[in-house]
Write a protein that holds these residues in place. Structure first.
Motif, mmCIF file in Angstrom:
data_model
loop_
_atom_site.group_PDB
_atom_site.id
_atom_site.type_symbol
_atom_site.label_atom_id
_atom_site.label_comp_id
_atom_site.label_asym_id
_atom_site.label_seq_id
_atom_site.Cartn_x
_atom_site.Cartn_y
_atom_site.Cartn_z
ATOM 1 N N GLY A 197 -2.580 -7.787 -27.286
ATOM 2 C CA GLY A 197 -3.371 -8.444 -28.316
ATOM 3 C C GLY A 197 -2.754 -9.757 -28.749
ATOM 4 N N ARG A 198 -3.321 -10.306 -29.817
ATOM 5 C CA ARG A 198 -2.793 -11.534 -30.405
ATOM 6 C C ARG A 198 -2.518 -11.273 -31.885
ATOM 7 N NH1 ARG A 198 -5.923 -16.938 -28.920
ATOM 8 N NH2 ARG A 198 -3.930 -17.728 -29.706
ATOM 9 N N ILE A 255 -5.816 -9.191 -41.123
ATOM 10 C CA ILE A 255 -7.149 -9.774 -40.956
ATOM 11 C C ILE A 255 -7.612 -9.540 -39.530
ATOM 12 C CG2 ILE A 255 -8.544 -11.844 -41.238
ATOM 13 C CD1 ILE A 255 -6.155 -13.017 -42.851
ATOM 14 N N LYS A 256 -8.638 -8.748 -39.367
ATOM 15 C CA LYS A 256 -9.169 -8.448 -38.036
ATOM 16 C C LYS A 256 -9.944 -9.637 -37.493
ATOM 17 C CE LYS A 256 -12.161 -5.237 -35.518
ATOM 18 N NZ LYS A 256 -13.101 -4.092 -35.644
ATOM 19 N N SER A 257 -9.721 -9.954 -36.220
ATOM 20 C CA SER A 257 -10.429 -11.041 -35.557
ATOM 21 C C SER A 257 -10.821 -10.586 -34.159
ATOM 22 C CB SER A 257 -9.547 -12.294 -35.485
ATOM 23 O OG SER A 257 -10.202 -13.350 -34.806
ATOM 24 N N SER A 258 -11.706 -11.346 -33.528
ATOM 25 C CA SER A 258 -11.991 -11.143 -32.107
ATOM 26 C C SER A 258 -11.181 -12.151 -31.317
ATOM 27 C CB SER A 258 -13.486 -11.315 -31.827
ATOM 28 O OG SER A 258 -13.859 -12.683 -31.960
ATOM 29 N N PHE A 259 -11.045 -11.917 -30.021
ATOM 30 C CA PHE A 259 -10.312 -12.867 -29.195
ATOM 31 C C PHE A 259 -11.022 -14.221 -29.165
ATOM 32 C CE2 PHE A 259 -8.613 -8.848 -27.528
ATOM 33 C CZ PHE A 259 -7.258 -9.135 -27.507
ATOM 34 N N ASP A 260 -12.352 -14.200 -29.127
ATOM 35 C CA ASP A 260 -13.119 -15.450 -29.065
ATOM 36 C C ASP A 260 -12.938 -16.292 -30.320
ATOM 37 O OD1 ASP A 260 -14.091 -14.843 -26.573
ATOM 38 O OD2 ASP A 260 -16.018 -14.062 -27.286
ATOM 39 N N ALA A 265 -7.092 -7.394 -31.167
ATOM 40 C CA ALA A 265 -6.536 -6.432 -30.212
ATOM 41 C C ALA A 265 -7.580 -5.374 -29.889
ATOM 42 C CB ALA A 265 -5.282 -5.771 -30.788
ATOM 43 N N ASP A 266 -7.671 -5.021 -28.620
ATOM 44 C CA ASP A 266 -8.531 -3.906 -28.226
ATOM 45 C C ASP A 266 -7.967 -2.625 -28.829
ATOM 46 O OD1 ASP A 266 -10.145 -5.580 -26.687
ATOM 47 O OD2 ASP A 266 -8.932 -5.295 -24.877
ATOM 48 N N GLY A 267 -8.832 -1.823 -29.408
ATOM 49 C CA GLY A 267 -8.396 -0.568 -30.009
ATOM 50 C C GLY A 267 -7.692 -0.731 -31.336
ATOM 51 N N TYR A 268 -7.865 -1.905 -31.963
ATOM 52 C CA TYR A 268 -7.203 -2.128 -33.258
ATOM 53 C C TYR A 268 -7.667 -1.108 -34.287
ATOM 54 C CZ TYR A 268 -6.327 -4.235 -37.834
ATOM 55 O OH TYR A 268 -5.946 -4.461 -39.137
ATOM 56 N N ASP A 269 -6.709 -0.493 -34.938
ATOM 57 C CA ASP A 269 -6.992 0.441 -36.032
ATOM 58 C C ASP A 269 -6.146 0.028 -37.226
ATOM 59 O OD1 ASP A 269 -8.046 3.158 -37.075
ATOM 60 O OD2 ASP A 269 -5.876 3.274 -37.381
ATOM 61 N N PRO A 270 -6.759 -0.327 -38.348
ATOM 62 C CA PRO A 270 -5.981 -0.831 -39.486
ATOM 63 C C PRO A 270 -4.981 0.163 -40.047
ATOM 64 C CG PRO A 270 -8.258 -0.417 -40.120
ATOM 65 C CD PRO A 270 -8.201 -0.301 -38.628
ATOM 66 N N GLU A 319 8.495 -12.127 -40.084
ATOM 67 C CA GLU A 319 8.929 -12.005 -38.697
ATOM 68 C C GLU A 319 8.963 -10.543 -38.260
ATOM 69 O OE1 GLU A 319 12.747 -13.308 -35.879
ATOM 70 O OE2 GLU A 319 12.599 -14.000 -37.967
ATOM 71 N N GLU A 320 9.437 -9.665 -39.150
ATOM 72 C CA GLU A 320 9.512 -8.245 -38.822
ATOM 73 C C GLU A 320 8.122 -7.636 -38.669
ATOM 74 O OE1 GLU A 320 11.381 -4.034 -40.508
ATOM 75 O OE2 GLU A 320 11.694 -5.908 -41.619
ATOM 76 N N CYS A 321 7.207 -7.950 -39.594
ATOM 77 C CA CYS A 321 5.858 -7.391 -39.533
ATOM 78 C C CYS A 321 5.131 -7.850 -38.260
ATOM 79 C CB CYS A 321 5.058 -7.810 -40.766
ATOM 80 S SG CYS A 321 5.544 -6.972 -42.292
ATOM 81 N N VAL A 322 5.220 -9.124 -37.957
ATOM 82 C CA VAL A 322 4.571 -9.646 -36.765
ATOM 83 C C VAL A 322 5.176 -9.014 -35.516
ATOM 84 C CG1 VAL A 322 4.258 -11.726 -35.350
ATOM 85 C CG2 VAL A 322 3.816 -11.809 -37.809
ATOM 86 N N GLY A 323 6.496 -8.861 -35.485
ATOM 87 C CA GLY A 323 7.155 -8.250 -34.337
ATOM 88 C C GLY A 323 6.701 -6.820 -34.103
ATOM 89 N N ARG A 324 6.591 -6.043 -35.172
ATOM 90 C CA ARG A 324 6.153 -4.655 -35.032
ATOM 91 C C ARG A 324 4.707 -4.576 -34.546
ATOM 92 N NH1 ARG A 324 8.391 -1.138 -40.212
ATOM 93 N NH2 ARG A 324 10.631 -1.609 -39.961
ATOM 94 N N LEU A 325 3.858 -5.454 -35.064
ATOM 95 C CA LEU A 325 2.447 -5.434 -34.665
ATOM 96 C C LEU A 325 2.272 -5.911 -33.228
ATOM 97 C CD1 LEU A 325 0.934 -6.759 -38.000
ATOM 98 C CD2 LEU A 325 0.656 -4.461 -37.054
ATOM 99 N N ARG A 326 3.077 -6.858 -32.798
ATOM 100 C CA ARG A 326 2.997 -7.298 -31.402
ATOM 101 C C ARG A 326 3.487 -6.200 -30.465
ATOM 102 N NH1 ARG A 326 5.138 -13.579 -32.191
ATOM 103 N NH2 ARG A 326 3.092 -14.432 -32.799
ATOM 104 N N SER A 327 4.447 -5.420 -30.902
ATOM 105 C CA SER A 327 4.899 -4.279 -30.095
ATOM 106 C C SER A 327 3.818 -3.205 -30.025
ATOM 107 C CB SER A 327 6.179 -3.686 -30.691
ATOM 108 O OG SER A 327 7.244 -4.609 -30.636
ATOM 109 N N LEU A 328 3.095 -3.027 -31.129
ATOM 110 C CA LEU A 328 2.013 -2.043 -31.173
ATOM 111 C C LEU A 328 0.846 -2.457 -30.295
ATOM 112 C CD1 LEU A 328 0.877 0.564 -32.507
ATOM 113 C CD2 LEU A 328 -0.009 -0.909 -34.344
ATOM 114 N N TYR A 329 0.551 -3.772 -30.278
ATOM 115 C CA TYR A 329 -0.571 -4.296 -29.490
ATOM 116 C C TYR A 329 -0.061 -5.376 -28.534
ATOM 117 C CZ TYR A 329 -3.302 -2.010 -33.172
ATOM 118 O OH TYR A 329 -3.834 -1.093 -34.044
ATOM 119 N N PRO A 330 0.646 -4.980 -27.471
ATOM 120 C CA PRO A 330 1.256 -5.975 -26.582
ATOM 121 C C PRO A 330 0.246 -6.856 -25.854
ATOM 122 C CG PRO A 330 1.440 -3.759 -25.659
ATOM 123 C CD PRO A 330 0.966 -3.599 -27.064
#
Length: 330
Positions: free
Chosen positions: A37-38, A101-106, A60-65, A24-35
């Protein structure tokens, strides 16, 4: 994505009690980083009590691992194509593996369903393969081949429910989820196209044998099949093109794409018959490396392979020979 991909740390396993707040914490931080994105943690079967890693799907647009890894408190980052394995510190001093895991929106919705429920996507993929299609994280595909060579991938659908129906499976049952591994195994075997033989390691290629032998859930599935001799055994046709009729019924744009691939391949063969290394060698007397260099020079004189095919198929033998000699002398 399974296994310890970290190099500097030995990843620990986490109990469900410790895993869920970390996820939950990891997903929350990543959603804050890429608001915009998915971000989604991949679901496991509900009775699973401990975890060797956390899989997180990101579009997410501009995703950087590396930026994403830093956002979740990385102490180690290991890149492997679209998957970035991140070591994060957990209470007690251990390091837990998080796979980004990087994905595209499509592709996101299909990928989310392909990866969830542990190894279920791989098990369903074996049924798909036996039916002449490929069930992948980015969609359901038909491979149009020129002999043993893959000529073109034809996307059939990125609607996961439609893919399951084609494969003889109930999408409503899949979307309800699974409590146990056995629930998942029963789901796979519910397809009228199920046959345990397609899963046996001796019937897989060498790369797949090595990979699946390391997957505990896959090996448990083989043991489950062995303990259920009453399972159905669909008889697959040897010629996989026999599935094309069913494919065209379920995916209405398939036949047009198939015919276009046939036409494009026939065009390539016709062009190669009129223009090839043997012809250029006969006209110029070149062989070996000089011949290869001239062939490359001729190809580069056109804007694209299609432009070269247009010229070859619309020109006389004399015009083709003139082009060869002109470029040979230049």
């Amino acid at each position: 994505m399974g296994g310890n991909a970290l190099r500097q740390h030995q990843a620990v396993r986490l109990s469900k009690k410790d895993y869920e707040p970390l996820a939950e914490e990891c997903v929350g931080r990543l959603r804050s980083l890429y608001p915009a994105g998915r971000v989604e943690a991949i679901q496991s079967y509900r009775a699973k009590q401990d975890f060797g890693d956390l899989d997180v799907l990101i579009a997410a647009d501009g995703y950087d691992p590396h930026t994403a890894a830093s956002a979740i408190g990385s102490v180690e980052v290991v890149r492997n194509g679209p998957v970035t394995s991140v070591g994060v510190q957990v209470p007690g001093g251990g390091v837990f593996q998080v796979d980004l895991i990087k994905s595209s929106f499509d592709e996101f919705d299909y990928a989310s369903r392909y990866f969830r429920w542990n190894d279920l996507g791989n098990l369903i993929g074996r049924v798909a393969h036996a039916m002449g299609v490929a069930h992948r994280h980015d969609g359901l595909f038909f491979y149009f081949r020129d002999g043993d060579h893959l000529f073109r991938e034809i996307l059939l659908t990125r609607d996961h429910d439609m893919a399951l129906v084609f494969l003889g499976l109930d999408p409503r049952q899949f979307n309800r989820g699974f409590d146990t591994l056995e629930d998942m195994f029963e789901f796979v075997a519910s397809s009228r196209f199920f046959n345990r033989d397609i899963y046996l390691l001796q019937n897989r290629n060498a790369k797949s044998r090595v990979r699946d032998n390391k997957r505990p859930s896959y090996m448990k599935f083989l043991a489950w099949c062995e303990s259920h001799p009453e399972l159905p055994s669909f008889s697959f046709p040897e010629n996989k093109t026999r599935w094309c009729a069913r494919i065209s019924i379920h995916f209405h744009e398939f036949w047009q794409a198939y015919q276009q691939a046939e036409s494009d391949l026939a065009r390539i063969h016709a062009a190669r018959k009129r223009f090839n290394g043997e012809l250029v060698s006969r006209i110029t007397g070149l062989t070996g490396k000089p011949l290869g260099e001239l062939m490359a020079k001729i190809r580069s004189s056109f804007g694209s392979p299609a432009a070269q095919q247009d010229f070859v198929l619309s020109s006389t033998d004399g015009e083709i020979e003139s082009l060869i000699l002109r470029l040979h002398g230049s």
